[in-house]
Design a protein around this motif. Structure first.
Motif, PDB file in Angstrom:
ATOM      1  N   TYR A 298      41.820  39.870  32.972  1.00  0.00           N
ATOM      2  CA  TYR A 298      41.925  41.246  32.486  1.00  0.00           C
ATOM      3  C   TYR A 298      40.719  41.595  31.611  1.00  0.00           C
ATOM      4  N   ASN A 299      40.349  40.696  30.721  1.00  0.00           N
ATOM      5  CA  ASN A 299      39.228  40.951  29.818  1.00  0.00           C
ATOM      6  C   ASN A 299      37.874  40.883  30.515  1.00  0.00           C
ATOM      7  N   LYS A 300      37.743  40.041  31.508  1.00  0.00           N
ATOM      8  CA  LYS A 300      36.449  39.801  32.160  1.00  0.00           C
ATOM      9  C   LYS A 300      36.272  40.532  33.486  1.00  0.00           C
ATOM     10  N   MET A 301      37.217  41.373  33.871  1.00  0.00           N
ATOM     11  CA  MET A 301      37.127  42.036  35.170  1.00  0.00           C
ATOM     12  C   MET A 301      35.847  42.854  35.361  1.00  0.00           C
ATOM     13  N   PRO A 302      35.386  43.616  34.372  1.00  0.00           N
ATOM     14  CA  PRO A 302      34.124  44.343  34.583  1.00  0.00           C
ATOM     15  C   PRO A 302      32.937  43.398  34.833  1.00  0.00           C
ATOM     16  N   ILE A 303      32.906  42.284  34.137  1.00  0.00           N
ATOM     17  CA  ILE A 303      31.830  41.316  34.339  1.00  0.00           C
ATOM     18  C   ILE A 303      31.937  40.679  35.719  1.00  0.00           C
TER      19      ILE A 303
END
Length: 92
Positions: free
Chosen positions: A54-59
């Protein structure tokens, strides 16, 4: 370009550009994911894998989209070196 590098690139380029780009993209993607996962585990002791994604999805999305372009640039750089070296070797 040294003889060993020249021969190695000859083998790689024989497999084709698409194979190289896919392989390098996957290596870069998994390397970045593992690096981010390790950093996430170090920073957070109470770990949930779903929270990581969830936290790293854009990366992750950015990496999936742009690593093939980066691998393609690497392909063209190696091709330029190879072509220059092959011209030098045939002119001797």
């Amino acid at each position: 370009m040294k003889t060993k590098q020249f021969e190695r690139w000859s083998k790689i380029r024989a497999k084709g550009q698409l194979s190289y780009v896919i392989t390098q993209s996957l290596i870069l993607l998994f390397g970045m994911l593992i690096g981010h996962l390790i950093a996430f585990y170090v920073d957070n002791y109470d770990i949930k894998l779903s929270l990581f994604f969830y936290n790293k999805m854009p990366i992750i999305i950015f990496t999936v989209v742009f690593t093939p372009f980066f691998a393609l640039i690497l392909w063209y750089i190696q091709e330029a070196k190879f072509n220059k070296e092959s011209r030098l070797r045939t002119s001797k």
